[in-house]
Design a protein around this motif. Structure first.
Motif, PDB file in Angstrom:
ATOM      1  N   LEU A   1       7.438  36.969  24.140  1.00 31.47           N
ATOM      2  CA  LEU A   1       8.839  36.932  23.709  1.00 31.47           C
ATOM      3  C   LEU A   1       9.731  37.753  24.638  1.00 31.47           C
ATOM      4  O   LEU A   1      10.804  37.305  25.039  1.00 31.47           O
ATOM      5  N   VAL A   2       9.289  38.967  24.960  1.00 31.35           N
ATOM      6  CA  VAL A   2      10.083  39.830  25.841  1.00 31.35           C
ATOM      7  C   VAL A   2      10.248  39.171  27.207  1.00 31.35           C
ATOM      8  O   VAL A   2      11.358  39.103  27.748  1.00 31.35           O
ATOM      9  N   GLU A   3       9.162  38.668  27.767  1.00 30.94           N
ATOM     10  CA  GLU A   3       9.234  38.044  29.092  1.00 30.94           C
ATOM     11  C   GLU A   3      10.118  36.797  29.081  1.00 30.94           C
ATOM     12  O   GLU A   3      10.897  36.574  29.992  1.00 30.94           O
TER      13      GLU A   3
ATOM     14  N   ILE B   1      17.408  45.489  24.097  1.00 32.68           N
ATOM     15  CA  ILE B   1      17.270  46.494  23.049  1.00 32.68           C
ATOM     16  C   ILE B   1      18.235  47.616  23.420  1.00 32.68           C
ATOM     17  O   ILE B   1      18.090  48.243  24.467  1.00 32.68           O
ATOM     18  N   THR B   2      19.227  47.837  22.574  1.00 31.77           N
ATOM     19  CA  THR B   2      20.259  48.851  22.834  1.00 31.77           C
ATOM     20  C   THR B   2      20.125  49.973  21.809  1.00 31.77           C
ATOM     21  O   THR B   2      19.412  49.817  20.808  1.00 31.77           O
ATOM     22  N   PRO B   3      20.817  51.090  22.012  1.00 34.02           N
ATOM     23  CA  PRO B   3      20.795  52.148  20.992  1.00 34.02           C
ATOM     24  C   PRO B   3      21.290  51.656  19.626  1.00 34.02           C
ATOM     25  O   PRO B   3      20.905  52.197  18.594  1.00 34.02           O
ATOM     26  N   GLU B   4      22.132  50.613  19.638  1.00 37.57           N
ATOM     27  CA  GLU B   4      22.639  50.048  18.376  1.00 37.57           C
ATOM     28  C   GLU B   4      21.660  49.062  17.752  1.00 37.57           C
ATOM     29  O   GLU B   4      21.878  48.568  16.660  1.00 37.57           O
ATOM     30  N   GLY B   5      20.599  48.754  18.456  1.00 35.08           N
ATOM     31  CA  GLY B   5      19.603  47.810  17.959  1.00 35.08           C
ATOM     32  C   GLY B   5      19.454  46.638  18.907  1.00 35.08           C
ATOM     33  O   GLY B   5      20.137  46.543  19.918  1.00 35.08           O
ATOM     34  N   PRO B   6      18.556  45.717  18.584  1.00 34.74           N
ATOM     35  CA  PRO B   6      18.341  44.530  19.421  1.00 34.74           C
ATOM     36  C   PRO B   6      19.585  43.650  19.413  1.00 34.74           C
ATOM     37  O   PRO B   6      20.163  43.394  18.355  1.00 34.74           O
ATOM     38  N   ARG B   7      19.996  43.200  20.586  1.00 32.39           N
ATOM     39  CA  ARG B   7      21.218  42.404  20.694  1.00 32.39           C
ATOM     40  C   ARG B   7      21.039  41.217  21.625  1.00 32.39           C
ATOM     41  O   ARG B   7      20.306  41.290  22.607  1.00 32.39           O
TER      42      ARG B   7
ATOM     43  N   ILE C   1      11.645  40.815  18.011  1.00 34.09           N
ATOM     44  CA  ILE C   1      11.193  41.657  19.125  1.00 34.09           C
ATOM     45  C   ILE C   1      11.418  43.129  18.788  1.00 34.09           C
ATOM     46  O   ILE C   1      10.536  43.967  19.009  1.00 34.09           O
ATOM     47  N   GLY C   2      12.581  43.455  18.241  1.00 29.62           N
ATOM     48  CA  GLY C   2      12.878  44.832  17.855  1.00 29.62           C
ATOM     49  C   GLY C   2      11.875  45.369  16.848  1.00 29.62           C
ATOM     50  O   GLY C   2      11.413  46.502  16.961  1.00 29.62           O
ATOM     51  N   HIS C   3      11.519  44.547  15.888  1.00 28.70           N
ATOM     52  CA  HIS C   3      10.545  44.969  14.873  1.00 28.70           C
ATOM     53  C   HIS C   3       9.160  45.144  15.483  1.00 28.70           C
ATOM     54  O   HIS C   3       8.465  46.126  15.200  1.00 28.70           O
ATOM     55  N   GLN C   4       8.755  44.201  16.326  1.00 28.24           N
ATOM     56  CA  GLN C   4       7.424  44.266  16.931  1.00 28.24           C
ATOM     57  C   GLN C   4       7.285  45.419  17.928  1.00 28.24           C
ATOM     58  O   GLN C   4       6.177  45.849  18.208  1.00 28.24           O
ATOM     59  N   THR C   5       8.405  45.904  18.453  1.00 24.38           N
ATOM     60  CA  THR C   5       8.364  47.035  19.388  1.00 24.38           C
ATOM     61  C   THR C   5       8.790  48.336  18.708  1.00 24.38           C
ATOM     62  O   THR C   5       9.098  49.313  19.382  1.00 24.38           O
ATOM     63  N   ALA C   6       8.826  48.337  17.381  1.00 27.36           N
ATOM     64  CA  ALA C   6       9.174  49.513  16.564  1.00 27.36           C
ATOM     65  C   ALA C   6      10.576  50.036  16.847  1.00 27.36           C
ATOM     66  O   ALA C   6      10.839  51.217  16.737  1.00 27.36           O
TER      67      ALA C   6
ATOM     68  N   SER D   1      12.955  45.812  10.447  1.00 26.37           N
ATOM     69  CA  SER D   1      12.553  44.521   9.893  1.00 26.37           C
ATOM     70  C   SER D   1      12.780  43.416  10.916  1.00 26.37           C
ATOM     71  O   SER D   1      13.642  43.527  11.785  1.00 26.37           O
ATOM     72  N   ASP D   2      12.034  42.328  10.766  1.00 22.72           N
ATOM     73  CA  ASP D   2      12.248  41.161  11.623  1.00 22.72           C
ATOM     74  C   ASP D   2      13.153  40.140  10.936  1.00 22.72           C
ATOM     75  O   ASP D   2      13.415  39.077  11.468  1.00 22.72           O
ATOM     76  N   ALA D   3      13.637  40.476   9.748  1.00 24.63           N
ATOM     77  CA  ALA D   3      14.527  39.611   8.989  1.00 24.63           C
ATOM     78  C   ALA D   3      15.885  40.304   8.837  1.00 24.63           C
ATOM     79  O   ALA D   3      15.949  41.527   8.717  1.00 24.63           O
TER      80      ALA D   3
END
Length: 173
Positions: free
Chosen positions: A60-62, A70-76, A99-104, A108-110
């Motif tokens: 997913l990342v690639e 991934i920003t300080p405000e969250g995944p964008r 991606i944000g959830h899977q990388t901690a 949540s992913d929802a």
């Protein structure tokens, strides 16, 4: 939580009947070794793999690194200079949450409709309409939580998004 510069190590022990094997090292090396071991020991896995579809965090990342950050405000969704439909923006934000959830980096992913609206700057009515279309198509699923209804991208949704954005050369590789 592990720092960005630390090299993660993984240890895996597999017991198959009387056979017991252990693997230890970098995650990508161990994943390949475990995969190879299982394919040699269990030939039907090879057959099942032909129809199995799942996207790892690395994939997913690639795949989405051009359009998700991934920003300080969250995944964008990062679509400066790129023309995306509202449907694509909503689906991409859900991939970003995954991606944000899977990388901690996210709890949540929802996401709630309001979270999608806030992070995409789309009109709330447009977000609701696009989510409805995506749910009907099986690309997004509704999840009932104690916070209310949230939405999560499905594997089919990721596949659709990869195909759609790849046609316009918006994804890596």
């Amino acid at each position: 939580m592990m720092g960005l510069s630390e090299e993660p190590k993984v240890s895996v022990t597999i017991t198959l009947g009387d056979l017991r094997v252990e693997f230890s090292g970098r995650p990508e090396v161990i994943a390949a070794q475990v995969d190879e071991f299982l394919h040699k020991q269990i030939p039907t896995i090879d057959l099942a793999r032909r129809i199995y579809l799942s996207y790892s965090t690395r994939e997913l990342v690639e795949k989405f690194e051009k359009v998700i950050k991934i920003t300080p405000e969250g995944p964008r969704v990062w679509f400066e200079g790129v023309k995306l439909s509202d449907k694509e923006k909503v689906a991409l934000q859900l991939v970003a949450a995954k991606i944000g959830h899977q990388t901690a980096r996210s709890p949540s992913d929802a996401l709630l409709v309001s979270e999608i609206q806030q992070s995409t700057n789309l009109n709330p009515k447009s977000v609701s309409s696009r989510l409805s279309e995506l749910v009907k198509g099986g690309l997004v699923e509704r999840v009932q939580t104690d916070q209310g209804v949230k939405y999560r991208i499905t594997t089919q949704g990721i596949s659709w998004l990869i195909e759609t954005l790849s046609k316009r050369d918006l994804l890596k590789g």
